[in-house]
Design a protein around this motif. Structure first.
Motif, PDB file in Angstrom:
ATOM      1  N   VAL A  65      30.048 -21.088 -31.586  1.00 53.49           N
ATOM      2  CA  VAL A  65      29.368 -19.903 -32.134  1.00 53.49           C
ATOM      3  C   VAL A  65      30.337 -19.131 -33.030  1.00 53.49           C
ATOM      4  O   VAL A  65      29.983 -18.727 -34.142  1.00 53.49           O
ATOM      5  CB  VAL A  65      28.825 -19.006 -30.988  1.00 53.49           C
ATOM      6  N   GLU A  66      31.547 -18.988 -32.542  1.00 52.57           N
ATOM      7  CA  GLU A  66      32.550 -18.264 -33.323  1.00 52.57           C
ATOM      8  C   GLU A  66      32.807 -18.938 -34.676  1.00 52.57           C
ATOM      9  O   GLU A  66      32.944 -18.280 -35.699  1.00 52.57           O
ATOM     10  CB  GLU A  66      33.846 -18.213 -32.519  1.00 52.57           C
ATOM     11  N   ALA A  67      32.811 -20.263 -34.649  1.00 50.00           N
ATOM     12  CA  ALA A  67      33.088 -21.008 -35.884  1.00 50.00           C
ATOM     13  C   ALA A  67      31.823 -21.227 -36.722  1.00 50.00           C
ATOM     14  O   ALA A  67      31.869 -21.890 -37.762  1.00 50.00           O
ATOM     15  CB  ALA A  67      33.723 -22.353 -35.517  1.00 50.00           C
ATOM     16  N   GLY A  68      30.699 -20.719 -36.237  1.00 51.54           N
ATOM     17  CA  GLY A  68      29.439 -20.877 -36.975  1.00 51.54           C
ATOM     18  C   GLY A  68      28.923 -22.305 -36.975  1.00 51.54           C
ATOM     19  O   GLY A  68      28.172 -22.699 -37.859  1.00 51.54           O
ATOM     20  N   GLN A  69      29.314 -23.077 -35.927  1.00 55.62           N
ATOM     21  CA  GLN A  69      28.848 -24.473 -35.854  1.00 55.62           C
ATOM     22  C   GLN A  69      27.589 -24.557 -34.996  1.00 55.62           C
ATOM     23  O   GLN A  69      27.489 -23.862 -33.984  1.00 55.62           O
ATOM     24  CB  GLN A  69      29.909 -25.336 -35.172  1.00 55.62           C
ATOM     25  N   GLY A  70      26.682 -25.421 -35.411  1.00 61.32           N
ATOM     26  CA  GLY A  70      25.462 -25.538 -34.624  1.00 61.32           C
ATOM     27  C   GLY A  70      25.031 -26.976 -34.447  1.00 61.32           C
ATOM     28  O   GLY A  70      25.564 -27.890 -35.081  1.00 61.32           O
ATOM     29  N   ALA A  71      24.046 -27.160 -33.563  1.00 60.03           N
ATOM     30  CA  ALA A  71      23.468 -28.492 -33.386  1.00 60.03           C
ATOM     31  C   ALA A  71      22.577 -28.813 -34.591  1.00 60.03           C
ATOM     32  O   ALA A  71      22.357 -29.969 -34.925  1.00 60.03           O
ATOM     33  CB  ALA A  71      22.657 -28.520 -32.101  1.00 60.03           C
ATOM     34  N   PHE A  72      22.057 -27.752 -35.202  1.00 60.92           N
ATOM     35  CA  PHE A  72      21.234 -27.878 -36.410  1.00 60.92           C
ATOM     36  C   PHE A  72      21.746 -26.838 -37.412  1.00 60.92           C
ATOM     37  O   PHE A  72      22.400 -25.877 -37.003  1.00 60.92           O
ATOM     38  CB  PHE A  72      19.763 -27.591 -36.084  1.00 60.92           C
ATOM     39  N   PRO A  73      21.434 -26.964 -38.694  1.00 57.02           N
ATOM     40  CA  PRO A  73      21.916 -25.977 -39.664  1.00 57.02           C
ATOM     41  C   PRO A  73      21.377 -24.570 -39.393  1.00 57.02           C
ATOM     42  O   PRO A  73      20.350 -24.411 -38.735  1.00 57.02           O
ATOM     43  CB  PRO A  73      21.382 -26.495 -41.001  1.00 57.02           C
ATOM     44  N   LYS A  74      22.098 -23.591 -39.894  1.00 58.28           N
ATOM     45  CA  LYS A  74      21.645 -22.193 -39.823  1.00 58.28           C
ATOM     46  C   LYS A  74      20.251 -22.081 -40.438  1.00 58.28           C
ATOM     47  O   LYS A  74      19.920 -22.829 -41.336  1.00 58.28           O
ATOM     48  CB  LYS A  74      22.642 -21.340 -40.634  1.00 58.28           C
ATOM     49  N   ARG A  75      19.476 -21.171 -39.922  1.00 58.52           N
ATOM     50  CA  ARG A  75      18.106 -20.889 -40.379  1.00 58.52           C
ATOM     51  C   ARG A  75      17.106 -22.028 -40.113  1.00 58.52           C
ATOM     52  O   ARG A  75      16.031 -22.066 -40.720  1.00 58.52           O
ATOM     53  CB  ARG A  75      18.070 -20.479 -41.853  1.00 58.52           C
ATOM     54  N   THR A  76      17.471 -22.952 -39.232  1.00 62.06           N
ATOM     55  CA  THR A  76      16.468 -23.936 -38.783  1.00 62.06           C
ATOM     56  C   THR A  76      15.408 -23.152 -37.996  1.00 62.06           C
ATOM     57  O   THR A  76      15.770 -22.288 -37.188  1.00 62.06           O
ATOM     58  CB  THR A  76      17.151 -24.985 -37.854  1.00 62.06           C
ATOM     59  N   PRO A  77      14.125 -23.412 -38.222  1.00 61.59           N
ATOM     60  CA  PRO A  77      13.097 -22.673 -37.469  1.00 61.59           C
ATOM     61  C   PRO A  77      13.322 -22.768 -35.953  1.00 61.59           C
ATOM     62  O   PRO A  77      13.610 -23.846 -35.425  1.00 61.59           O
ATOM     63  CB  PRO A  77      11.797 -23.363 -37.889  1.00 61.59           C
ATOM     64  N   ARG A  78      13.187 -21.608 -35.291  1.00 58.24           N
ATOM     65  CA  ARG A  78      13.534 -21.502 -33.860  1.00 58.24           C
ATOM     66  C   ARG A  78      12.257 -21.377 -33.024  1.00 58.24           C
ATOM     67  O   ARG A  78      11.396 -20.557 -33.319  1.00 58.24           O
ATOM     68  CB  ARG A  78      14.423 -20.275 -33.649  1.00 58.24           C
ATOM     69  N   ILE A  79      12.200 -22.185 -31.987  1.00 53.65           N
ATOM     70  CA  ILE A  79      10.975 -22.237 -31.178  1.00 53.65           C
ATOM     71  C   ILE A  79      11.287 -21.992 -29.697  1.00 53.65           C
ATOM     72  O   ILE A  79      12.283 -22.487 -29.162  1.00 53.65           O
ATOM     73  CB  ILE A  79      10.279 -23.609 -31.390  1.00 53.65           C
TER      74      ILE A  79
END
Ligand code: BJ8
Length: 425
Positions: A266-280
Motif C-alpha cells: 500500500v505504501e509503495a502504491g502496488q496493487g493486485a490490479f491497477p489503480k482505479r480498477t472498478p471496486r465491487i
C-alpha cells in the motif's frame, strides 16, 4: 500432495476413488483460478501450501490431536462458538462444502430445489470424500434456515454424532436468552465429549485465541480499502475460507505476516490490479471452499472485489468478544453479546444487515455491490430485493445474481457481470 496419505484416508473410511476424483478437480481448479493470478503477495504461498495439504497434512495434524486426547468438532455455521470448543480441549473445523458431489444420490434424500450448500454437505457425506466430516467426534448442526433445519433431521440418520443447536430468529430479549441457554447447553455437550470442564481461565484463553484470529482478518480487510487494492478478492476470500480449517495460532500469524507485506504494498502504491480498477463488494450467501466461481468471473472481467459481506467474510468475523469477564458466566455474556450481532438473513427483521452492507460499501469505496444468492436460498434471495432497492436509493448500483455451484451458467454470468462493470465505469 507432499506425502502419500492414502492409508490415512482409507483408515478414515474415505472412498479413495471418489476422493481422488474430487482432489483432481480441486487441484485443477486451484491451478486455473488461483495460480493463474498475477501480482499476488508473496505471503499467499502459505495459503497455497495449506490448500495443497487441506486433505493431507492438516488432517494428519487433527488425527495427531485426537491421539493426544483432543476432540474434533465439525460445524456448518458461524454461530457455533469456537471459543467454547477450545476452552473444553476441542478443535473446531468448518464443514460447509462448496462443490457438487454425488448429486443424483443426494436428490434421493433432499428435494431438488434445495440450495447447493446443503446438497454439497450431503454429497460429501454420501460420497465419503470429506476427511473433516469423517474425522469429527461431534458434528454440530443448527436451526437456522428451513433447509438446514429439516436437512439435519435426515443427516441425523447418516452420522451418529450429530448435535443440533437451536438458534433464535428474532433479536429480542427472549432471543438473546435462548442463545445464551443454547451456548450453555453446547458447553455441557462439549464438556461431556472431552471430559474437560470449562473454567474461567480456559474460556478466557479460547476467547483470546479466536479474537486474535478475527483481529488479523480485520487487519487484512482494512488494507483492502486502499486503491489499488493490495490483494485480489480471490486471495482475500481464500484467507477467509482457510479461517475455518487451519490451526488458529498459525493462521493468525500467517495472516498478520501477509498484512505486513500488504502494508508495504500500500505504501509503495502496488496493487493486485491497477489503480482505479472498478471496486465491487460481494454480499450474500457464504462461499465455502472450493466455491470460487463468482470472484473468478468478476476478477477476470476487469473489476476487483474489495470485501465480502458474508459468513465466509465480514459477517462471520466482525466484532471481537469482550475480554474483561472474570467468571465463566460473565464471559458467556460477552460471547452472547458478540454472536447476537451476527446478521444472518434467517433473522427477522434484519435491518442491521442492510446497514452493514451500506457501511461496507462506503468503507471499502465499492462502486457497486453484487448480491450473491444461492438458488433456492429463500432467506438471502428474499433479502436481495430490499438490499438492491436500498442501495440504489443511495446511488450504489447493485447486481443480483442467483446461481449454484455448477459452471453451466458461467458464460451467462460473465456477460451480466461485464455489463455491470461497464456501467460502473
Ligand atoms: S449465520 S448464513 S453460516 S446459517 S445458503 S443453507 S441460509 S438455504 S448458510 Fe449460514 Fe449460519 Fe446464516 Fe451464516 Fe440455508 Fe441459504 Fe442454503 Fe445457507
Amino acid at each position: 500432495m507432499a506425502e502419500d496419505y492414502r492409508l490415512m484416508w482409507q483408515e478414515m473410511g474415505l472412498d479413495l476413488e471418489a476422493h481422488d476424483a474430487l482432489l483432481g478437480v480441486l487441484g485443477q481448479a486451484y491451478e486455473d483460478i488461483y495460480l493463474a493470478q498475477k501480482n499476488r503477495p508473496e505471503g499467499m504461498a502459505y495459503f497455497d501450501f495449506v490448500m495443497s495439504e487441506v486433505h493431507g497434512l492438516r488432517i494428519r495434524e487433527l488425527l495427531d490431536e485426537k491421539k493426544a486426547g483432543r476432540k474434533i468438532i465439525g460445524s456448518y455455521c458461524v454461530f457455533v462458538p469456537e471459543e467454547i470448543a477450545l476452552a473444553a480441549n476441542a478443535t473446531l473445523v468448518g464443514l460447509c462444502s462448496g462443490a457438487d458431489f454425488a448429486t443424483e444420490e443426494v436428490e434421493k434424500l433432499l428435494p431438488r430445489n434445495t440450495c447447493a450448500l446443503i446438497k454439497s454437505s450431503f454429497g460429501f457425506k454420501i460420497g465419503k470424500v470429506c476427511p473433516y466430516l469423517e474425522g469429527a467426534d461431534m458434528v454440530v448442526g443448527e436451526n437456522t434456515c428451513d433447509g438446514k433445519k429439516k436437512a439435519y433431521e435426515t443427516l441425523g440418520n447418516m452420522v451418529d454424532n450429530l448435535y443440533v443447536m437451536d438458534l433464535p430468529q428474532v433479536k429480542s430479549e427472549n432471543g438473546r436468552a435462548l442463545l445464551k441457554a443454547e451456548f450453555y447447553r453446547f458447553m455441557e455437550a462439549v464438556e461431556e465429549l472431552t471430559g474437560v470442564t470449562v473454567t474461567a481461565e480456559s474460556l478466557k484463553q479460547g476467547i483470546q485465541t479466536v479474537n486474535a484470529k478475527r483481529a488479523a482478518i480485520h487487519r487484512l480487510s482494512l488494507l483492502r480499502q486502499a486503491d489499488p487494492a493490495p490483494i485480489s478478492g480471490l486471495d482475500a476470500l481464500l484467507a477467509n475460507q482457510v479461517f475455518f480449517y487451519d490451526n488458529p495460532a498459525r493462521f493468525t500469524e500467517s495472516v498478520n505476516k501477509i498484512c505486513d507485506e500488504l502494508e508495504q504494498r500500500v505504501e509503495a502504491g502496488q496493487g493486485a490490479f491497477p489503480k482505479r480498477t472498478p471496486r465491487i463488494l460481494v454480499s450474500g450467501c457464504p462461499q465455502a471452499v472450493p466455491n470460487w466461481k463468482l470472484p473468478m468471473i468478476v476478477e477476470t472481467s476487469g473489476a476487483v472485489i474489495v470485501g465480502e459481506e458474508s459468513c465466509v467474510g465480514e459477517r462471520g468475523t466482525r466484532n471481537l468478544t469482550g475480554e474483561s469477564g472474570t467468571t465463566v458466566d460473565e464471559m458467556m455474556e460477552s460471547l452472547v453479546d458478540r454472536y447476537f450481532k451476527v446478521d444472518c438473513a434467517v433473522f427477522t427483521p434484519n435491518s442491521d444487515r442492510l446497514d452493514h452492507i451500506k457501511e461496507m460499501a462506503a468503507a471499502y469505496k465499492a462502486e457497486g455491490v453484487i448480491h450473491y444468492g444461492l438458488q433456492f436460498c429463500q432467506p438471502y434471495i428474499m433479502e436481495s430485493i430490499p438490499v438492491e432497492n436500498a442501495l440504489e436509493e443511495d446511488g450504489i448500483p447493485c447486481l443480483r445474481i442467483d446461481t449454484d455451484y455448477s459452471l453451466e451458467d458461467a458464460g451467462q454470468l460473465k456477460t451480466r457481470v461485464e455489463a455491470f462493470i461497464e456501467q460502473l465505469r
